[in-house]
Design an enzyme around this catalytic site. Structure first.
Site, mmCIF file in Angstrom:
data_model
loop_
_atom_site.group_PDB
_atom_site.id
_atom_site.type_symbol
_atom_site.label_atom_id
_atom_site.label_comp_id
_atom_site.label_asym_id
_atom_site.label_seq_id
_atom_site.Cartn_x
_atom_site.Cartn_y
_atom_site.Cartn_z
ATOM 1 N N GLN A 20 -7.675 -2.649 0.473
ATOM 2 C CA GLN A 20 -6.199 -2.557 0.536
ATOM 3 C C GLN A 20 -5.534 -3.862 0.136
ATOM 4 O OE1 GLN A 20 -6.130 0.383 0.721
ATOM 5 N NE2 GLN A 20 -7.718 1.060 2.117
ATOM 6 N N HIS A 21 -6.066 -4.487 -0.900
ATOM 7 C CA HIS A 21 -5.435 -5.681 -1.472
ATOM 8 C C HIS A 21 -4.892 -5.292 -2.850
ATOM 9 C CE1 HIS A 21 -8.766 -7.946 0.969
ATOM 10 N NE2 HIS A 21 -7.821 -7.451 1.743
ATOM 11 N N ILE A 22 -3.853 -4.484 -2.837
ATOM 12 C CA ILE A 22 -3.332 -3.883 -4.067
ATOM 13 C C ILE A 22 -2.702 -4.974 -4.926
ATOM 14 C CG2 ILE A 22 -1.784 -2.124 -4.985
ATOM 15 C CD1 ILE A 22 -1.692 -1.152 -1.887
#
Lengths: 183, 548
Positions: B467-469
């Site tokens: 979830q490190h977009i």
């Protein structure tokens, strides 16, 4: 058929709690010597709700604990029964099966699976309720217990449930084998 | 349509970056309005939701989306908000509420390595950033002082000033890893926005071990605090304001933001400068939604770059049982890692990675596994204690290279507000897969040094998402392959800025928040200069500052 009338020493469930409320817990409904052999510290006590007796006995076998908190038992029982109106009868049926056939808890799931028993989902439901505090599945799952769920209780000498403060800053650096470092 | 509000700066998104950009602008004397799609939620509510959740290991469970501002949810069932076009799923998680997604981060506040900015020049892969480490260094420090970052100076990122705080006290399990792995791997303290002493009115960590999904005592920094700080600085924050379109004038300057309230009444806010900081998926979505006759592909999209170059950090992992009791779950969740594989000549061949150790309690997970395996009776408690004491886990955090085919687009499906949903196009490329393969030998060696048994590798070919977009609004000097410049200003619109992890043109090997925050804080100096405030005036009292 026999009933235990003398009260044996109880295993310590929560070493950090005194007096331990679980010492007031009860086991009910044991008819078979076999079950008592599975739960050696079992003793009989008045049942607040007779309909719960098979559930309590079945729970004791499945979770491997002789004493179970009656208030928590009531919450879990009510939630399981609300989730499935057939639960009380199924619990009694499974208890009878275990008693009559002397099925070891470690063999129970495999046995039910092999026989494609209609009761095969029941052990997991009961143990999930006691150990995780969760009743139901998927969208119908709900949390009935958290810090009093057995999986929190059985490690309470070392760990706190998530969101509960472990202790003063840095208390977690110690080797837990050296003894409790929170209280 | 009401049209009563206006400000010098309109910021879309109240997450850690949008809020801290707004705060810095306000402290310089500007009038600022933040528009946040989601609702306000308090820390107390979130703690209660977690404790009452039937899915405690699902960190999104305390964060159900608002009907009027949906975000992706996958459990107990996929809510179908983020459409997966494949070929590899990209199940992104983010939170639309005041304060944004860092409400449930692990507070990993890392700086990139200097070489992360030049991987094209050094290793012939990816792209170079338009700026270097030295350009960001003062703004890393600024970010770290705002968030309250604790860390040790041995992770490869040079610094001009010390960390605000020393590292958080090392959990016993991490100490054992550090001691037993010392022959092969230096295990170091993670750089985290977590207090090792009282800082900025918040307490030191007390080991609640629920950093994700919620720190109950604010010992960990999060975007809710950023939003509070923005409001304290005089920013007007409007919650439940779901921006669905930006309007522009004939010259291409952005003039207004249109938003729906929960009843789907539309409102219009005007401003001089606009900053879109609505995360790596919602920001490109808003640009793509903002079509007009003049810009039929949406704003900032003349070269069809908006939403492209989607990146994250995939992970594979190994779980094993150590030969001694270490009891994960005492202290914070993510305390330690190995950083030696984040850079090197091998980057021309395979992805670099960080090796990260979890300190998350194994109790719930082990309970579920044992119940699923039909372990009942006294054996259940016995085995549960064994697993809770001995189970350990290490994962890689792998770099993904920018690829224009990995992207966010608009779906033909619409959400509850009638707005097209975002759609992902993603895959895991060989460069990243080779890095994962390389890390297997590290996994095995780590397990060996810990006397590990019962080795359980994550399923071959399965990559967990972190979830490190990032990448979807890439900054760069060439408008043909980027969306904005080094200041986050869009190539196509002089008063439209982008802030957030989407701006990062490469993913490197560590969590994206601090990098994006430093880039955004640096950009504020440019935003202020563009409105003529080259020397920032001293802060005014908050009550003097009202929207113009």
């Amino acid at each position: 058929m026999e009933r235990r009338h003398s009260r044996p020493p109880l295993p310590t469930l929560r070493p950090d709690a005194s007096p331990d409320p679980l010492r007031r817990a009860l086991l009910v409904g044991f008819g078979a010597t076999y079950v008592l052999s599975l739960v050696p510290f079992a003793w009989a006590q008045a049942v607040p709700d007779a309909a719960m007796a098979p559930f309590m006995a079945l729970s004791a076998v499945l979770v491997g604990r002789p004493s179970l908190d009656p208030a928590q038992a009531k919450r879990l029982y009510d939630a399981l029964a609300a989730n499935d109106p057939g639960f009380p009868a199924a619990a009694k049926q499974l208890l009878d099966t275990v008693e009559q056939r002397k099925i070891d808890p470690m063999q129970l799931q495999q046995t039910l699976n092999d026989e494609n028993s209609p009761l095969k989902d029941l052990p997991r439901q009961v143990v999930t309720a006691w150990f995780l505090g969760i009743v139901g599945s998927g969208k119908n799952a709900r949390c009935v217990a958290f810090e009093t769920a057995l999986n929190a209780q059985v490690v309470a000498d070392i760990l706190k449930p998530p969101t509960y403060a472990y202790g003063a800053y840095g208390s977690w650096t110690r080797n837990p084998a050296e003894g409790p470092d929170h209280g | 349509m009401a049209d009563i509000l206006s400000a010098d700066y309109i910021v879309v998104g109240s997450g850690i970056i949008g809020s801290l950009v707004a705060r810095k602008l306000a402290l310089a004397g500007a009038s600022v309005i933040i528009l946040e799609a989601g609702p306000r939620v308090t820390r107390g509510e979130l703690v209660a939701r977690f404790r009452n959740s039937p899915r405690r290991s699902d960190w999104m469970s305390p964060y159900p989306p608002a009907d009027w501002a949906p975000h992706p949810i996958y459990q107990p069932a996929d809510n179908g908000y983020l459409i997966q076009a494949g070929p590899y799923p990209y199940p992104a998680e983010y939170i639309r509420q005041v304060g944004g997604t860092t409400w449930h981060w692990a507070a990993q506040a890392w700086r990139n390595l200097p070489n992360d900015f030049r991987i094209k020049s050094l290793y012939g892969v990816g792209v170079d950033w338009p700026i270097g480490y030295e350009d960001l260094e003062p703004f890393y420090q600024e970010a770290e002082e705002i968030m309250g970052v604790s860390g040790a100076p041995n992770t490869g990122s040079p610094r001009a000033k010390p960390f605000p705080m020393e590292p958080v006290a090392e959990p016993y399990a991490m100490r054992r890893l550090r001691e037993r792995l010392a022959s092969d791997f230096p295990v170091v303290a993670n750089t985290t926005a977590r207090n090792s002493r009282p800082y900025d009115g918040r307490p030191a960590c007390v080991g609640n071990n629920s950093c994700q999904p919620i720190c109950p005592v604010d010992a960990q920094y999060h975007g809710g605090l950023s939003a509070d700080a923005a409001e304290a600085a005089g920013v007007q924050l409007i919650a439940n304001a779901n921006v669905y379109k930006l309007e522009h004038d004939e010259s291409g300057k952005v003039t207004a933001a249109l938003y729906y309230d929960p009843d789907k009444s539309s409102h219009r806010i005007t401003g001089k400068t606009f900053v879109v900081a609505a995360n790596g998926i919602e920001s490109p979505r808003l640009l793509l939604l903002s079509t007009s006759d003049k810009f039929p592909k949406g704003l900032a999209n003349n070269f069809d770059m908006v939403g492209r170059h989607l990146m994250d950090h995939p992970s594979t992992s190994l779980t094993f049982d150590a030969d001694e009791d270490v009891w994960l779950g005492r202290g914070p969740q993510s305390p330690s890692s190995i950083n030696t594989l984040r850079d090197g000549p091998f980057r021309s061949e395979h992805a670099p990675y960080r090796l990260d150790f979890t300190n998350i309690s194994r109790v719930d997970g082990s309970t579920k596994s044992l119940i699923a395996a039909g372990v009942f009776g006294p054996e259940l408690e016995k085995r549960l204690r064994h697993s809770a004491a001995r189970e350990m886990n290490v994962k890689n955090v792998l770099e993904v290279l920018p690829n224009p085919d990995h992207r966010i687009t608009l779906s033909s499906e619409k959400d509850a507000m009638g707005i097209p949903k975002p759609e992902t196009h993603y895959s895991i490329e060989d460069y990243t897969r080779r890095g994962a393969e390389r890390s297997q030998q590290d996994f095995r060696r780590i397990a060996e040094l810990m006397g590990g048994t019962n080795l359980r590798f994550s399923k071959d070919g399965d990559f967990a998402n972190n979830q490190h977009i990032c990448g979807t609004l890439s900054m760069g000097s060439d408008p043909k392959i980027s969306v904005c410049d080094e200041w986050g200003r869009t190539h196509d619109h002089e008063n439209l800025y982008l802030a957030g992890t989407g701006v990062l043109p490469t993913s490197a090997t560590c969590n994206s928040t601090e990098n994006a925050l430093a880039v955004a804080l640096r950009a504020v100096t440019h935003m202020l200069a563009q409105q003529g405030a080259t020397s920032a005036p001293p802060p005014r009292d908050a009550d003097e500052r009202v929207p113009s």
